[in-house]
Design an enzyme around this catalytic site. Structure first.
Site, PDB file in Angstrom:
ATOM      1  N   ASP A  46       0.878  -1.164   0.000  1.00 44.43           N
ATOM      2  CA  ASP A  46       0.000   0.000   0.000  1.00 44.43           C
ATOM      3  C   ASP A  46       0.921   1.222   0.000  1.00 44.43           C
ATOM      4  OD1 ASP A  46      -2.168   1.676   0.127  1.00 44.43           O
ATOM      5  OD2 ASP A  46      -3.158   0.577   1.730  1.00 44.43           O
ATOM      6  N   TRP A  47       0.416   2.330  -0.489  1.00 44.24           N
ATOM      7  CA  TRP A  47       1.275   3.491  -0.741  1.00 44.24           C
ATOM      8  C   TRP A  47       1.879   4.011   0.561  1.00 44.24           C
ATOM      9  CZ3 TRP A  47       0.086   1.214  -4.753  1.00 44.24           C
ATOM     10  CH2 TRP A  47       0.295   1.703  -6.046  1.00 44.24           C
TER      11      TRP A  47
END
Length: 819
Positions: free
Chosen positions: A229-230
Site C-alpha cells: 500500500d502506498w
C-alpha cells in the site's frame, strides 16, 4: 525463471531500481533493455487516473470515468455474473486510459460497522466477499490487465492503520480474514495483491513470511506480484525477503540502495532479488500486451447504463408496510432531504471517481412517472440544526399522499483514514422523520450510506429502501424501483444490529495505541448474532421484493443441494437463495451456521426453476491449529437453504466423514467461544485461544519516539517543539471542523495525526529521506538544535547526490496519501 535472459543482462542496480516506483503511480523502466514502466491506478468501482499532479487523496481531478456502485453496494446483488460483467467494463476503461494495474477490489471483512472504509469492502462474510471478488477480477483481467486485491490482510480499522498491530488467533485468521483472499487468488487468479499497512501478530504484513510466503506463495501457489500500500513499506529488505516485489510510491532511489547494499554485504542472496524481478517483469510484459491493439474510447452511455443495472440489482428494500411501494400512479409525492438534491453516491478518499455523468433525482422524477408536488431540503447534510428547513419540509409533507425522504451519512463521516465515532445518522435527520410522521404517516425513507447504521426512526416509516452508495446512475435506479419498473432484489451483505453495543467487537474496536485484539475470534457478523441469540434489526442476507418466492423439494447428495424456487407473486423478480451449513457436534466450537453457497434466479410470475448449489472444498472444513491445516470433523451437518440467515426455508441433515484430526481445544478453557457469546472475552481466555501471551497494548511513554511511532504520540514527546506541534495539529483539526472545513480537518487526521514518522520519508516522493528523518526524531526527542543541523546537513547531501546522479524526481512536488 521466465525472463532469465533479460535478468542476466541487468546490473544489480537496475534490478533493484524495479523494486520501487518511478513516481507516485508508475513503476521504473529500464530503457536500454526495453523494459517499460507500467501504470497503477485506483479502481475499486471506477478508474481514478489523475491528469495533473499526482496525489492519493482525490484532491486533484482525475480523468472522467464511470462511477459504478461501491463494493458494499455490489455485494448486495449476490450475483457473481453481474460482478464479472462490471469487472469487464472496468477493465475496458482501464485499457482505454492505459492503466496496467487496477487497484481493487478491496475484500477486507467488516469486523465492525464503524470501520471507515467499509463502503469499499464487500461483506462481513468471507465466502460471499471472495466469490464476488473473484468474479470481478475475472472481468477486469479479461482485458489483459491486472486487478489488485487489497488489503492483505486483517486491515479492519483506519485509525493508526499504518502502525497498529492486529492480534488474531490462527484459526480466525484463516477462516474469517484470509478466506476471501484465498478465493480471489485461487479462483479469481488475480495477478497482483496489495499488502496492508498494519502489523499482523507483531510483524508488518509485507514482511510477514508466514503470510506472504507460507500461505500466499506456498499454499495458494500465487505467482503474481505483491505491491505495498502506498507508503506501506517499513523495512525494505525484510519486505523483499518475504516476497514483496514492488514498493510504492517512489522513494527517489533510497530503498533501492538498501537492497543493493544488503546483497553486497551478503545479508541476502541476489537470487532473492532475481525471483522478485522475474515476477514483476511478467506483470509488466503481460499487461503491456493489452495496449498493443488499437484502442477506442469506451461507450460512455453504455457504461452508464451498466452502472444503473448494477445499482438496480444491488439496492435493498428493507421495509414495505401496507405495500406502500411501488408508488401508485398519480399519487401526490413530496420529495424531501438534502440527498435528493445532491446524491451521496460514492465514498471518500483514494477511491473517489470523477463520474462521466451524474443522475439527479429531482431532474428524473417526471421521467420515472412520479407525480412530485415539490422538494424541500429538510436538513443540513452535515448535522447542523435548522428549524426553518424542517418547517418547510413538514408543510410540504402535509399536502402529499406519500413522502419520500432521502437521508443518510455525509461524505466526511465515511472516509478513508478515519473510523466513524458511532453508528448514528445525524440527529437532525431523525428529528425530521419524527416531525414528518406527525403530519403524514405515509413515509418512505431512502437511505444512502456505505455501512450499517442505527435506525431509531424505523417505526415511523412504512417503507425503507437502502440505496447504499449506488454510483453515478444510482438516483435513476432508485426511482425505477420506487415506481415499480424494477422489482428490488438486493439482499444485505452485512447484518444491521439494533444498536452498536450489540456488535461483537464493541469492546475491542478500534485499537487505540499499540495493538487491537480480535477477542471475538470467528464470531463476527451473523456468526455471532445467530450463535449468541442476539436480536438484530435486519439479518444478514435479508431483502424484500415486490413478489414472493416459495422453496420446495430439497434433495441432498454428496455434491450439493438441489431444490426448487417458484415465483408465487404477480411480478417478475430475482431471488438470492443462500446455503448455510451448521455442524451438530459440539466438540469444536463453531458458529451456528455459516454461508457456504448462493445462487440468484430470475423468475416470471408462476415460474419454477430447479437449482443446485454445489458443495466445494470450503463447505465442511475448519482450520485445525494442532495439525496446522484444514480438516473436516466427522459429524452430522445441517444443510439449510434460506432467503436470509434468519429465514431458513428448507433443512436436512447429512453425515460427513472426517479427516480424523485430533481435537484442537480444551473445551473448559474456552467457555465464551463454545457458547458463542464472545463479545466480551477476558484476556486470560483470549490468551488460551491464541496459545501465547498478548503483547502490551499501551505505548511505552518512557522510550524515545522512533520511525514507527505516530505523530499523535508527540503529545508525550520529550521535545517541547514536538509537544507544541501536537497541540497545533489538534487545534487546527478542531477549528477546521467547527468552521465547516470538515474534509480538510479529516485530511489532517489521516495524513498527519495518525502517520508514523517513517511516512515522512516513504510518502513524500523524495522530498525527505531516512537520514533527514533521523534529525526530525532528534528534534522530537528533545535535541532541537542538533536535530535541525542534522536535517539541514542531510538535506544538502541528498540534493548534492541527486544532482550528481542526474536524478529528477517528477513527483517530488506532490505529497500523497494512501490507497
Amino acid at each position: 525463471m521466465k525472463y532469465k535472459d533479460i535478468i542476466n543482462k541487468m546490473t544489480l542496480e537496475e534490478k533493484a531500481s524495479l523494486m520501487s516506483g518511478k513516481d507516485f503511480w508508475q513503476t521504473q523502466d529500464v530503457e536500454r533493455l526495453g523494459i517499460p514502466n507500467i501504470y497503477l491506478a485506483d479502481g475499486p468501482h471506477g478508474i481514478r487516473k489523475q491528469k495533473d499532479a499526482a496525489d492519493h487523496l482525490g484532491l486533484n481531478p482525475s480523468i472522467p470515468a464511470t462511477c459504478f456502485p461501491t463494493a458494499a453496494t455490489v455485494a448486495n446483488s449476490w450475483n457473481e455474473e453481474l460482478g464479472e460483467k462490471m469487472g469487464e467494463y472496468l477493465g475496458e476503461e482501464a485499457v482505454t486510459q492505459k492503466v496496467n494495474v487496477l487497484l481493487g477490489p478491496g475484500i477486507n471483512m467488516k469486523r465492525s460497522p464503524l470501520a471507515g472504509r467499509n463502503f469499499e469492502y464487500f461483506s462481513e462474510d468471507p465466502y460471499l466477499a471472495g466469490k464476488l471478488a473473484a468474479s470481478m477480477i475475472k472481468g477486469i483481467q479479461s482485458h489483459g490487465i491486472s486487478a489488485c486485491v487489497k488489503h492483505f490482510a486483517v486491515n479492519n480499522q483506519e485509525e493508526r492503520r499504518m502502525s497498529i498491530d492486529t492480534v488474531v488467533d490462527e484459526r480466525t485468521l484463516r477462516e474469517i480474514y484470509l478466506t476471501a483472499f484465498e478465493i480471489a487468488v485461487m479462483e479469481g487468479k488475480t495477478k497482483t495483491v496489495m499488502s496492508a499497512y498494519n502489523m499482523l501478530n507483531g510483524e508488518y504484513t509485507n514482511e510477514n513470511t508466514h503470510l506472504m510466503r507460507e500461505i500466499l506463495r506456498d499454499e495458494w501457489n500465487f505467482e503474481g506480484v505483491v505491491v505495498t500500500d502506498w507508503g506501506g513499506s517499513n523495512d525494505r529488505v525484510a519486505g523483499l525477503v518475504a516476497g514483496n516485489e514492488l514498493e510504492m510510491p517512489t522513494t527517489a532511489g533510497e530503498t533501492n540502495k538498501e537492497i543493493v547494499a544488503a546483497i553486497q554485504a551478503g545479508k541476502i542472496k541476489e537470487e532473492v532479488l532475481d525471483e522478485c524481478v522475474d515476477r514483476l517483469l511478467d506483470l509488466i510484459f503481460t499487461t503491456q500486451e493489452a495496449f498493443n491493439k488499437p484502442t477506442k474510447e469506451f461507450d460512455v452511455q453504455n457504461h452508464h447504463q451498466m452502472a444503473q443495472v448494477v445499482a438496480e440489482e444491488s439496492i435493498v428494500l428493507l421495509k414495505n408496510d401496507e405495500n406502500i411501494l411501488p408508488l401508485p400512479k398519480g399519487k401526490k409525492v413530496a420529495v424531501i432531504g438534502d440527498f435528493a438534491k445532491e446524491a451521496r453516491y460514492q465514498g471518500a478518499g483514494s477511491s473517489i471517481v470523477n463520474p462521466t455523468t451524474l443522475e439527479n433525482t429531482l431532474e428524473s422524477l417526471e421521467e420515472a412517472g412520479i407525480n412530485s408536488i415539490g422538494f424541500e431540503q429538510g436538513f443540513d447534510r452535515y448535522g447542523k440544526k435548522n428549524n426553518t428547513l424542517m418547517k418547510k419540509a413538514v408543510a410540504l409533507a402535509e399536502k402529499a399522499d406519500v413522502v419520500l425522504v432521502y437521508i443518510g451519512l455525509d461524505e466526511v463521516t465515511e472516509a478513508e483514514g478515519l473510523d466513524r465515532q458511532n453508528m448514528s445518522i445525524p440527529q437532525n435527520q431523525i428529528e425530521l422523520v419524527n416531525a414528518l410522521y406527525e403530519v403524514n404517516p405515509n413515509i418512505v425513507a431512502i437511505l444512502s450510506c456505505g455501512a450499517a447504521v442505527e435506525l431509531p426512526f424505523v417505526n415511523k416509516v412504512k417503507g425503507l429502501l437502502h440505496a447504499y452508495l449506488s454510483g453515478q446512475a444510482g438516483a435513476k435506479a432508485i426511482l425505477r424501483i420506487l415506481a415499480g419498473d424494477v422489482s428490488p432484489s438486493g439482499k444485505l451483505a452485512e447484518t444491521y444490529p439494533i444498536r452498536y453495543e450489540d456488535t461483537p467487537a464493541y469492546h475491542q474496536f478500534p485499537g487505540k495505541e499499540v495493538s487491537v485484539e480480535y477477542r471475538e475470534g470467528p464470531f463476527i457478523g451473523y456468526r455471532y448474532y445467530d450463535t449468541a441469540n442476539v436480536n438484530v434489526l435486519y439479518p444478514f442476507g435479508y431483502g424484500l421484493s415486490y413478489t414472493t418466492f416459495e422453496y420446495t423439494n430439497m434433495n441432498l447428495s454428496k455434491d450439493g443441494a438441489t431444490f426448487t424456487i417458484t415465483n408465487t407473486g404477480k411480478v417478475a423478480g430475482r431471488e438470492a437463495a443462500q446455503l448455510y451449513v451448521g455442524c451438530s457436534s459440539d466438540a469444536i466450537f463453531r458458529p451456528k451456521k455459516e454461508l457456504k453457497g448462493f445462487t440468484k434466479v430470475f423468475l416470471y410470475p408462476g415460474e419454477s426453476k430447479t437449482v443446485t448449489i454445489p458443495f466445494d472444498d470450503k463447505t465442511f472444513r475448519y482450520f485445525n491449529v494442532v495439525t496446522n491445516k484444514w480438516e473436516i470433523e466427522e459429524a452430522e451437518y445441517v444443510i439449510m437453504i434460506g432467503a436470509s440467515s434468519a429465514d431458513i426455508r428448507l433443512e436436512e441433515s447429512l453425515f460427513v466423514e472426517g479427516t480424523g484430526a485430533p481435537l484442537p481445544y480444551e473445551k473448559e478453557k474456552l467457555p465464551s467461544y463454545y457458547s458463542g457469546k464472545a463479545s466480551n472475552v477476558t484476556l486470560a481466555e483470549f490468551e488460551n485461544l491464541l496459545g501465547h501471551k498478548v503483547p502490551e497494548a499501551k505505548w511505552d511513554r518512557t522510550k524515545p519516539l522512533g520511525y514507527n511511532d505516530t505523530i499523535a504520540q508527540c503529545q508525550y514527546a520529550k521535545g517541547m517543539f514536538a509537544r507544541f506541534a501536537f497541540k497545533a495539529i489538534k487545534f487546527s483539526h478542531s477549528f477546521l471542523w467547527k468552521i465547516g472545513k470538515r474534509s480538510t480537518a479529516n485530511l489532517i487526521m489521516m495524513s498527519v495525526y495518525h502517520m508514523p514518522f517513517r511516512g515522512m520519508a516513504r510518502m513524500t516522493g523524495g522530498i525527505m529521506n531516512m537520514p533527514m528523518l533521523d534529525g526530525v526524531l532528534m528534534i522530537v526527542n528533545g535535541q532541537f538544535f542538533k536535530g535541525l543541523r542534522h536535517v539541514l546537513r542531510e538535506r544538502k547531501k541528498m540534493l548534492k547526490a541527486a544532482k550528481g546522479e542526474g536524478i529528477i524526481n517528477a513527483s517530488s512536488s506532490s505529497k500523497g496519501e494512501v490507497l
